[in-house]
Design a protein around this motif. Sequence first.
Motif, PDB file in Angstrom:
ATOM      1  N   ASP A  99      22.908  28.842   3.072  1.00 34.61           N
ATOM      2  CA  ASP A  99      23.119  28.104   4.387  1.00 34.61           C
ATOM      3  C   ASP A  99      21.970  28.684   5.392  1.00 34.61           C
ATOM      4  O   ASP A  99      21.394  28.015   6.053  1.00 34.61           O
ATOM      5  CB  ASP A  99      24.716  28.081   5.171  1.00 34.61           C
ATOM      6  CG  ASP A  99      24.738  27.288   5.895  1.00 34.61           C
ATOM      7  OD1 ASP A  99      23.916  26.153   6.069  1.00 34.61           O
ATOM      8  OD2 ASP A  99      25.332  27.681   7.415  1.00 34.61           O
ATOM      9  N   ARG A 100      21.900  30.140   5.302  1.00 40.27           N
ATOM     10  CA  ARG A 100      21.088  30.821   6.362  1.00 40.27           C
ATOM     11  C   ARG A 100      19.962  31.490   5.620  1.00 40.27           C
ATOM     12  O   ARG A 100      19.193  32.368   6.479  1.00 40.27           O
ATOM     13  CB  ARG A 100      21.627  31.721   7.155  1.00 40.27           C
ATOM     14  CG  ARG A 100      23.120  31.307   8.104  1.00 40.27           C
ATOM     15  CD  ARG A 100      22.501  30.173   8.868  1.00 40.27           C
ATOM     16  NE  ARG A 100      23.589  29.820   9.772  1.00 40.27           N
ATOM     17  CZ  ARG A 100      23.816  30.010  11.054  1.00 40.27           C
ATOM     18  NH1 ARG A 100      22.907  31.353  11.726  1.00 40.27           N
ATOM     19  NH2 ARG A 100      24.524  29.875  11.861  1.00 40.27           N
ATOM     20  N   GLN A 103      16.851  31.577   7.970  1.00 40.34           N
ATOM     21  CA  GLN A 103      16.826  32.471   8.986  1.00 40.34           C
ATOM     22  C   GLN A 103      16.744  34.048   8.439  1.00 40.34           C
ATOM     23  O   GLN A 103      16.249  34.771   9.262  1.00 40.34           O
ATOM     24  CB  GLN A 103      18.242  32.203   9.767  1.00 40.34           C
ATOM     25  CG  GLN A 103      17.977  31.210  10.843  1.00 40.34           C
ATOM     26  CD  GLN A 103      19.328  30.897  11.573  1.00 40.34           C
ATOM     27  OE1 GLN A 103      20.153  31.956  11.627  1.00 40.34           O
ATOM     28  NE2 GLN A 103      19.533  30.079  12.294  1.00 40.34           N
ATOM     29  N   PHE A 108      13.773  32.858  13.612  1.00 37.26           N
ATOM     30  CA  PHE A 108      13.562  31.482  14.310  1.00 37.26           C
ATOM     31  C   PHE A 108      12.204  30.728  14.102  1.00 37.26           C
ATOM     32  O   PHE A 108      11.961  30.448  15.054  1.00 37.26           O
ATOM     33  CB  PHE A 108      14.455  31.522  15.615  1.00 37.26           C
ATOM     34  CG  PHE A 108      15.658  32.138  15.671  1.00 37.26           C
ATOM     35  CD1 PHE A 108      16.814  31.682  14.908  1.00 37.26           C
ATOM     36  CD2 PHE A 108      15.989  33.641  16.392  1.00 37.26           C
ATOM     37  CE1 PHE A 108      17.777  32.214  15.066  1.00 37.26           C
ATOM     38  CE2 PHE A 108      17.072  33.884  16.460  1.00 37.26           C
ATOM     39  CZ  PHE A 108      18.203  33.352  15.495  1.00 37.26           C
ATOM     40  N   ALA A 393      24.517  38.007  14.386  1.00 38.14           N
ATOM     41  CA  ALA A 393      24.067  36.368  14.798  1.00 38.14           C
ATOM     42  C   ALA A 393      24.796  35.548  14.085  1.00 38.14           C
ATOM     43  O   ALA A 393      25.555  34.559  14.738  1.00 38.14           O
ATOM     44  CB  ALA A 393      22.756  36.121  15.289  1.00 38.14           C
ATOM     45  N   ALA A 396      28.553  35.514  14.600  1.00 39.00           N
ATOM     46  CA  ALA A 396      28.763  34.871  15.639  1.00 39.00           C
ATOM     47  C   ALA A 396      29.112  33.492  15.841  1.00 39.00           C
ATOM     48  O   ALA A 396      29.426  33.059  16.960  1.00 39.00           O
ATOM     49  CB  ALA A 396      27.857  35.259  16.834  1.00 39.00           C
ATOM     50  N   THR A 397      28.389  32.673  14.952  1.00 37.78           N
ATOM     51  CA  THR A 397      28.833  31.521  15.030  1.00 37.78           C
ATOM     52  C   THR A 397      30.136  31.115  14.191  1.00 37.78           C
ATOM     53  O   THR A 397      30.637  31.854  13.325  1.00 37.78           O
ATOM     54  CB  THR A 397      27.901  30.561  13.992  1.00 37.78           C
ATOM     55  OG1 THR A 397      27.872  31.057  12.710  1.00 37.78           O
ATOM     56  CG2 THR A 397      26.355  30.601  14.773  1.00 37.78           C
TER      57      THR A 397
ATOM     58  N   GLY B  46      27.642  32.254  22.930  1.00 40.53           N
ATOM     59  CA  GLY B  46      26.125  32.221  22.700  1.00 40.53           C
ATOM     60  C   GLY B  46      26.019  32.734  21.428  1.00 40.53           C
ATOM     61  O   GLY B  46      25.890  33.940  21.153  1.00 40.53           O
ATOM     62  N   ALA B  47      25.209  31.866  20.590  1.00 36.97           N
ATOM     63  CA  ALA B  47      24.647  32.319  19.264  1.00 36.97           C
ATOM     64  C   ALA B  47      23.693  31.335  18.601  1.00 36.97           C
ATOM     65  O   ALA B  47      24.052  29.962  18.894  1.00 36.97           O
ATOM     66  CB  ALA B  47      25.971  32.694  18.159  1.00 36.97           C
ATOM     67  N   PRO B  48      22.994  31.612  18.030  1.00 35.55           N
ATOM     68  CA  PRO B  48      22.023  30.435  17.260  1.00 35.55           C
ATOM     69  C   PRO B  48      22.782  30.023  16.174  1.00 35.55           C
ATOM     70  O   PRO B  48      23.356  30.668  15.363  1.00 35.55           O
ATOM     71  CB  PRO B  48      20.737  31.402  16.781  1.00 35.55           C
ATOM     72  CG  PRO B  48      21.129  32.809  16.731  1.00 35.55           C
ATOM     73  CD  PRO B  48      22.276  33.101  17.770  1.00 35.55           C
ATOM     74  N   ASP B  49      22.478  28.487  15.935  1.00 41.24           N
ATOM     75  CA  ASP B  49      23.115  28.079  14.650  1.00 41.24           C
ATOM     76  C   ASP B  49      22.354  28.001  13.758  1.00 41.24           C
ATOM     77  O   ASP B  49      21.206  28.593  13.726  1.00 41.24           O
ATOM     78  CB  ASP B  49      23.657  26.747  15.138  1.00 41.24           C
ATOM     79  CG  ASP B  49      22.460  25.835  15.331  1.00 41.24           C
ATOM     80  OD1 ASP B  49      21.220  26.029  15.396  1.00 41.24           O
ATOM     81  OD2 ASP B  49      22.635  24.436  15.731  1.00 41.24           O
ATOM     82  N   SER B  50      22.620  27.338  12.726  1.00 38.09           N
ATOM     83  CA  SER B  50      21.748  27.368  11.171  1.00 38.09           C
ATOM     84  C   SER B  50      20.325  26.921  11.653  1.00 38.09           C
ATOM     85  O   SER B  50      19.412  27.143  10.711  1.00 38.09           O
ATOM     86  CB  SER B  50      22.421  26.624  10.122  1.00 38.09           C
ATOM     87  OG  SER B  50      22.640  25.298  10.368  1.00 38.09           O
ATOM     88  N   SER B  51      20.097  26.128  12.493  1.00 37.17           N
ATOM     89  CA  SER B  51      18.966  25.539  12.756  1.00 37.17           C
ATOM     90  C   SER B  51      17.881  26.190  13.865  1.00 37.17           C
ATOM     91  O   SER B  51      17.050  25.969  14.144  1.00 37.17           O
ATOM     92  CB  SER B  51      18.717  24.089  13.007  1.00 37.17           C
ATOM     93  OG  SER B  51      19.409  23.922  14.085  1.00 37.17           O
ATOM     94  N   GLY B  52      18.869  27.385  14.062  1.00 39.32           N
ATOM     95  CA  GLY B  52      18.073  28.253  15.353  1.00 39.32           C
ATOM     96  C   GLY B  52      18.062  27.850  16.652  1.00 39.32           C
ATOM     97  O   GLY B  52      17.714  28.489  17.488  1.00 39.32           O
ATOM     98  N   TRP B  54      20.263  27.386  19.882  1.00 36.58           N
ATOM     99  CA  TRP B  54      21.296  28.352  20.741  1.00 36.58           C
ATOM    100  C   TRP B  54      22.395  27.281  20.927  1.00 36.58           C
ATOM    101  O   TRP B  54      22.244  26.223  21.533  1.00 36.58           O
ATOM    102  CB  TRP B  54      20.913  28.984  21.756  1.00 36.58           C
ATOM    103  CG  TRP B  54      20.069  30.213  21.287  1.00 36.58           C
ATOM    104  CD1 TRP B  54      18.848  29.905  20.838  1.00 36.58           C
ATOM    105  CD2 TRP B  54      20.353  31.783  21.206  1.00 36.58           C
ATOM    106  NE1 TRP B  54      18.282  31.461  20.695  1.00 36.58           N
ATOM    107  CE2 TRP B  54      19.146  32.369  20.851  1.00 36.58           C
ATOM    108  CE3 TRP B  54      21.649  32.301  21.500  1.00 36.58           C
ATOM    109  CZ2 TRP B  54      19.310  33.573  20.548  1.00 36.58           C
ATOM    110  CZ3 TRP B  54      21.664  33.649  21.388  1.00 36.58           C
ATOM    111  CH2 TRP B  54      20.489  34.309  20.904  1.00 36.58           C
ATOM    112  N   GLU B  77      13.988  29.344  27.179  1.00 36.24           N
ATOM    113  CA  GLU B  77      13.801  30.484  25.827  1.00 36.24           C
ATOM    114  C   GLU B  77      15.088  31.419  26.293  1.00 36.24           C
ATOM    115  O   GLU B  77      15.156  31.948  27.199  1.00 36.24           O
ATOM    116  CB  GLU B  77      12.629  31.308  26.177  1.00 36.24           C
ATOM    117  CG  GLU B  77      12.434  32.475  25.029  1.00 36.24           C
ATOM    118  CD  GLU B  77      10.964  32.675  24.879  1.00 36.24           C
ATOM    119  OE1 GLU B  77      10.669  33.262  23.999  1.00 36.24           O
ATOM    120  OE2 GLU B  77       9.915  32.138  25.454  1.00 36.24           O
TER     121      GLU B  77
END
Lengths: 438, 338
Positions: A99-100, A103, A108, A393, A396-397, B46-52, B54, B77
């Motif tokens: 999934d990641r 990343q 990013f 990070a 954290a999701t 606050g966190a980036p998801d799988s596509s980056g 936030w 940003e």
Amino acid sequence: MTSISASHAFVRTEILPEQAPPMAQAGVLKWLRENLFSSWFNAILTFISLYVIYWILSHVTGWVFFGIWDAGSLNECREFRDARYDEGARVACWSVLTDRWHQLMFGFYPPEHYWRPILAFAVFGGAIAPVLFDAVPRRMLYVTAAAPFLCYWLLWGGGTIWGPVAVAAGFALPFLVARFGEGVFGSLGVTVMAIIVPILYWLFLAGPMAGALGAVLPIRITSIESNDFGGFMLAFIIGITGIFLSLPLGILLALGRQSDLFIINKFSILFIEVIRGVPLIVWLFTASILLNYFLPPGTNFDLMLRVIIMVTLFAAAYMAEVVRGGLAALPRGQYEGADSLGLDYWQSMRLIILPQALKISIPGIVNTFIALFKDTTLVVFIGLFDPIGLSNAIRATTDWNGIYWELFIFIGLCFFVCCFSMSKYSQYLERKLRRDHR
Amino acid sequence: MKTSVFFGTLAAAAMVSGVVSAQTLDQVRDRGELLCGSNTGLAGFGAPDSSGEWQGFDVAMCRAIAVAVLGDPTAVEFIPLTTARRFTALASGEVDVLVRNTTWTFSRDVDLAFEFTGINYYDGQGFMIPRELGVASALDLDGATVCIQTGTTTELNLADFFSSNTMTYEPVPIETNAEAQQQYLAGACDVYTTDTSGLAATRASFEDPGAHVILPEVVSKEPLGPLVRHGDNQWGDIVRWTLNALISAEELGITSANVMEMANGTDVPEVNRLLGFEGELGAQLGLEADWAVNVLSAVGNYGEIFARNIGEDTPIGLARGLNAQWTDGGLLYSPPFR
């Protein structure tokens, strides 16, 4: 003359066919007996060890190999597991890697530009090949010289390709000065001019030149900010830059520490002892927090650049001491021999002293490289998204909150592969350079 | 917190940079991008998801400011900042605004020379405990082993709470929330204590969340809010009233769905003023007249942001509690748009 066989009936005339050694003295059995069951105490230890290995494997292999690869979140992983295996069975949830994946690799960095770090990595591969292996044609060294500028432009982009080209051209100036300036400035003058001329060039000429060339032939790519860098790409960039800048810097510092020139000598000692005497993490905090107060307000000095500088200086201080060890190990006769041949300082260093000293230092140098590469993970503490920072990070999701082992195992494995190959290469190099006919 | 020398340096630097960057609004407009200090990763906030991209509650606040100033929720940003780095980054001008679940305290407001522009989340320290232990109140925790993050205000609050109730505890020091989850699940401690929002997020990640309870006692006040540098009051006003617009919109019943319709005029004068149909509130802030319309249609009102990121329908599952409107028994109370 009678034959021996006639007078001595018991002497064989032909050699007996070879027989297999006794069962207990050959093959697997012998090996087992000697190595595992040589006494009753060792036999017991063997059985205990076997049981421990079995116990570990029986718990780990299932977890690893029955792991789930196709879920979209930790909860989905748990559902899939309950559907496919026993409820509550312990299996890995590798899906976080799929999934990641992007990343973890690129941070990013915008996906449509992934070709740029990949190409930069390929360029790096091409650049390092002639340095590492003799079999590669020497002409490839031109790639090596161009690679740092090309890679920088590929990774960060922004502006035309002529900026890096103009900067790179400046590095040719010292050689030109050295070649043609000797008659004009004298030998000390050449050394000074070799430093001053490029600086003047970079300050006043490089910018306009790049601008002019860019106007004629605009080859440009989108600019990508350092904030978008992350994952293993970040670790590699910091690690590789640090490695390749710290070696020459370390050699210079080591020579400086041995120098008779008072200021150079004391400056080298001060630099090495101060940088080496403070933990890397403190330097990183200095770079990220304190530096802002010394710079004029409003300047935004790229954090990643600050980190690269700090890591490089730190590694260089260690490198200097490793190289100094190599220099100290050379017999005094080598220095005297070089002097008696009438070589000047740089010639004797380049042709006689350093090749031998560096050869002796290889294990120490590679040791420093490996340490530096692993230390890149420390940047997590100043908020950069290296693989460890990304794992935080990702956790954290809400999708992946609560996943630990899978990420850490993956990251650990990647670092191990890199460090182990460095170690293997250094062993190959040592074998290749061995001259003492042991 | 560290020594006063450190604070002094911070304050001096903040003053110097404050003088220079008095025109944050112009800087943001010139740059075309808002620099928002955010968390390096906190579930729901606050966190980036799988596509980056936030995502999160604090992230939505940043996006709201970006819409108010630049009209574009993506013109932000996000600068991930650690706990140690967040204040220096704001003081030195590395970020324009800090929305990073930061507690509003006296020393941060006064000594560090920052300006808290409101409270977007009322948090407080709580306790989580396995249900099987059968503890119903934090007052029954005498002699418990407690997992606690070192070097935080939670550590001090915990000591205060136990000593004021003449109870004893055994601390199990841990470094990060991730470590705490592992330690707690492995049974290294009976109780895990941190902010209740963090406890809820942690519990949501457990395989069996129902087996753990968050005790009703909240032992500290942790008002979290966005903050800016001293010395640029216009910029502070923009951040403050963007937050107030989100809160007022919920109170006035303006949502992302009906904001376009209501922008054409309603019977409620305050709605008209907020949405720029009447009066010149936007111009007084130095923004477009329809700034609030843009904000609300892009990110929704406070209630929508809450529900989308940390509300009861999300895995984090926080109830509104103190963060309900004052009309519903909560503490959210925006000054009027007048």
